[in-house]
Design an enzyme around this catalytic site. Structure first.
Site, short mmCIF file in Angstrom:
data_model
loop_
_atom_site.label_atom_id
_atom_site.label_comp_id
_atom_site.label_asym_id
_atom_site.label_seq_id
_atom_site.Cartn_x
_atom_site.Cartn_y
_atom_site.Cartn_z
N GLN A 263 2.25 -5.76 -3.40
CA GLN A 263 2.50 -5.84 -1.96
C GLN A 263 3.81 -5.12 -1.59
O GLN A 263 4.18 -4.16 -2.25
CB GLN A 263 2.51 -7.30 -1.47
CG GLN A 263 1.14 -7.95 -1.45
CD GLN A 263 0.87 -8.77 -2.70
OE1 GLN A 263 1.76 -9.21 -3.41
NE2 GLN A 263 -0.39 -8.99 -2.97
N ASP B 280 0.82 -1.22 0.00
CA ASP B 280 0.00 0.00 0.00
C ASP B 280 0.85 1.27 0.00
O ASP B 280 0.41 2.32 0.45
CB ASP B 280 -0.95 0.03 1.21
CG ASP B 280 -1.77 -1.23 1.34
OD1 ASP B 280 -2.37 -1.64 0.34
OD2 ASP B 280 -1.80 -1.83 2.43
N LYS C 37 2.58 2.29 -5.19
CA LYS C 37 3.33 1.85 -6.38
C LYS C 37 2.60 2.16 -7.67
O LYS C 37 3.21 2.54 -8.66
CB LYS C 37 3.61 0.34 -6.27
CG LYS C 37 4.50 -0.04 -5.09
CD LYS C 37 4.69 -1.54 -4.98
CE LYS C 37 3.43 -2.26 -4.56
NZ LYS C 37 2.96 -1.89 -3.21
N GLY D 10 -4.34 -4.05 -4.74
CA GLY D 10 -4.96 -3.05 -5.59
C GLY D 10 -4.01 -1.88 -5.80
O GLY D 10 -3.56 -1.27 -4.84
N HIS D 11 -3.68 -1.59 -7.05
CA HIS D 11 -2.84 -0.43 -7.35
C HIS D 11 -3.73 0.72 -7.77
O HIS D 11 -4.46 0.63 -8.76
CB HIS D 11 -1.84 -0.77 -8.45
CG HIS D 11 -0.73 -1.65 -7.96
ND1 HIS D 11 0.34 -2.03 -8.74
CD2 HIS D 11 -0.51 -2.22 -6.76
CE1 HIS D 11 1.16 -2.79 -8.04
NE2 HIS D 11 0.65 -2.92 -6.83
#
Length: 423
Positions: free
Chosen positions: A224, A13, A16, A40-41
Site C-alpha cells: 500500500q 499502486d 513498488k 498486488g505488486h
C-alpha cells in the site's frame, strides 16, 4: 550489513514491486513487513507480467531469500494459488521463501465479516477490498487472532472453530444478506493450510537479527502507501496496518537505528482506489487519459483507479514522516502528450493558504493551489539515460526535488524492469 526500506508515498499502486525487483540483486534478503493479499505488486520482464500478492517481489531472483514478516496477514487460500501460479517458472520456492510464525492468518470468516461490515455501511462504506484484511487486524489487536505458528499446534482446529463460531455470531449482528457456504470455504482453507506448512516457519525477528550480525544486506518491502497508514493516512479511508517506515520495525522486529536508506516511491501523478478524499482528483479528459495510458486498474481487484495531478503537499508530508533519503518517480512516460502539467504546491484550507498536510482534507475544507508546467510529447519508453529525457521533464523533476529536498534517483519510463533510468 545493510538494512534499507522501500515504501510507497501516496495511496498505494506506486510501482513498488517493479523497484524491489530492480534492486533485489543488491540484497541477500527481501522481507515484506505488513499488509495482506489486497495489495498486488506487479513485475514485468521478458514479456511476462507477474502479480504477487503475499510473496515478496524478490522471488524471481536466484539468490535472494524472501521473508513474509510478522506484520503481514496471510490468506492461505490466496497464498496457495500464488504458489501454484509460480510453479511454471521453476522457482525454488521451498528454499527461497520463509514465513514468520507470528504472522496472522486470514480465516474464511474474516472475509465474510469484511463483506457484512461493508454492506451494512451503505453509502458510508470505506471501499474495502473485501479480502478480510480489516477483521484480521482487528482480531490481532483484540488478541483473538490465529497465527502461522498456531498451525503447528495439536489443537489448531479447535482454536479455529472457536474463533470462526464467534465470527458467525458477529456476521448475524450486521443483519445483512450475505450468501455463503462456510463448509466449502473451510475445506479449501484447511487444504491450503497443508500447503502453507510445506514451507519453513521461522522466528523472523531472531532470523533477521542473526542475518544482520552475519553482514547480510536486507531490503524491507512495504505494501500500500503512506497515505493509507492507519495512523497517518486519510482515516478512516485507510488500510489496517502501518504502511510507513515505523511499520517495518514492528512488522519485522528490526530496530529503528539499523535502517539506513529509505527509498520512497511515487507516481509522477497521483492515483487512488476506493473511497476517500483526493484533493487533486481529475474528473475531466486529462484524468481519463491518465487512467487509460497508465492502465490504472487494480492488479488484484481490477478496480479503476481515480487519477489526479501530483500533490506536493501530500508528498512532502509522506517524505517527512518516513525520513525518506531517496526518491523514485514512476510512470513519467504516462504524462507524455499533455500540453500543460499541474502540480499542487499548497492548499487553500478553510480560507487560509497552508503548505502542510492537515487533519482533514475533505473537499469542503481543502482546495488545491496549482503551479503549471509545460508538457512534452516525446515517447520516453525507449530512453535509457537521464540525458535523453526532455528538458520539460527534467524541469519537472528538478522542481519536485527542490520542493521536497530529497533527490530523485530513479525515473521509471515503462513497466518493464529494463525501462528504468538511474539518475
Amino acid at each position: 550489513m545493510t538494512v534499507d526500506l522501500l515504501l510507497g508515498l501516496q495511496w498505494g499502486d506506486e510501482g513498488k514491486g517493479k523497484i524491489v525487483d530492480v534492486l533485489t540483486s543488491n540484497y541477500d534478503i527481501i522481507a515484506r513487513f505488513q499488509g495482506g493479499p489486497n495489495a498486488g505488486h506487479t513485475l514485468e520482464f521478458d514479456g511476462i507480467k507477474h502479480v504477487l500478492r503475499t510473496i515478496p517481489s524478490g522471488i524471481f531472483h536466484k539468490t535472494a531469500i524472501n521473508i513474509i514478516g510478522n506484520g503481514v496477514v496471510i490468506d492461505p487460500v490466496v497464498f496457495q494459488k500464488e504458489i501454484e501460479g509460480l510453479e511454471k517458472f521453476n522457482l525454488d520456492i521451498k528454499s527461497k521463501l520463509i514465513i514468520s510464525r507470528k504472522a496472522h492468518l486470514i480465516l474464511p470468516t474474516h472475509r465474510l465479516l469484511d463483506a457484512a461490515s461493508e454492506a451494512s455501511k451503505g453509502k458510508a462504506k470505506i471501499g474495502s477490498t473485501l479480502k478480510g484484511i480489516g477483521p484480521t487486524y482487528m482480531d490481532k489487536t483484540g488478541r483473538n487472532g490465529l497465527r502461522v505458528g498456531d498451525t503447528e499446534l495439536e489443537d489448531f482446529k479447535e482454536r479455529y472453530r472457536a474463533l470462526a463460531d464467534k465470527h458467525e455470531e458477529m456476521i448475524k449482528f450486521h443483519d445483512v444478506n450475505i450468501q455463503y457456504n462456510l463448509a466449502e470455504m473451510e475445506k479449501e482453507f484447511f487444504e491450503s493450510i497443508e500447503v502453507l506448512k510445506t514451507l519453513d516457519f521461522i522466528d523472523s525477528e531472531e532470523y533477521l537479527n542473526q542475518a544482520q550480525r552475519a553482514g547480510k544486506s536486507i531490503l524491507c518491502e512495504g505494501a500500500q502507501g503512506s497515505l493509507l497508514d492507519v495512523d497517518f493516512g486519510t482515516y478512516p479511508f485507510v488500510t489496517s496496518s502501518n504502511t510507513t517506515a515505523a511499520g517495518a520495525c514492528t512488522g519485522l522486529g528490526i530496530a529503528p537505528n539499523k535502517i539506513k536508506e529509505v527509498y520512497g516511491i511515487f507516481k509522477a501523478y497521483v492515483t487512488r482506489v476506493g473511497s476517500g478524499p483526493f484533493p487533486t482528483e481529475l474528473f475531466d479528459e486529462d484524468g481519463a487519459t491518465m487512467a487509460k495510458v497508465g492502465n490504472e486498474f487494480g492488479s488484484v481487484t481490477g478496480r479503476q483507479r481515480r487519477c489526479g495531478w501530483l500533490d506536493l503537499v501530500a508528498l512532502k508530508y509522506a517524505v517527512q514522516i518516513n525520513g525518506v533519503t531517496q526518491l523514485m518517480m514512476m510512470k513519467g512516460d504516462v504524462l507524455s502528450g499533455f500540453e500543460t502539467l499541474k502540480v499542487c504546491t499548497e492548499y487553500n484550507y478553510k480560507g487560509k493558504t497552508i503548505s502542510h498536510f492537515p487533519y482533514n482534507i475533505e473537499p469542503e475544507n481543502v482546495t488545491p493551489v496549482f503551479k503549471e508546467f509545460k508538457g512534452w510529447h516525446q515517447d520516453l519508453t525507449g530512453m535509457t539515460t537521464y540525458d535523453q529525457l526532455p528538458i520539460e521533464l527534467k524541469e519537472y523533476i528538478e522542481f519536485i526535488e527542490k520542493e521536497v529536498e530529497v533527490p530523485i534517483k530513479i525515473v521509471s519510463v515503462g513497466p518493464d524492469r529494463k525501462q528504468t533510468i538511474l539518475k
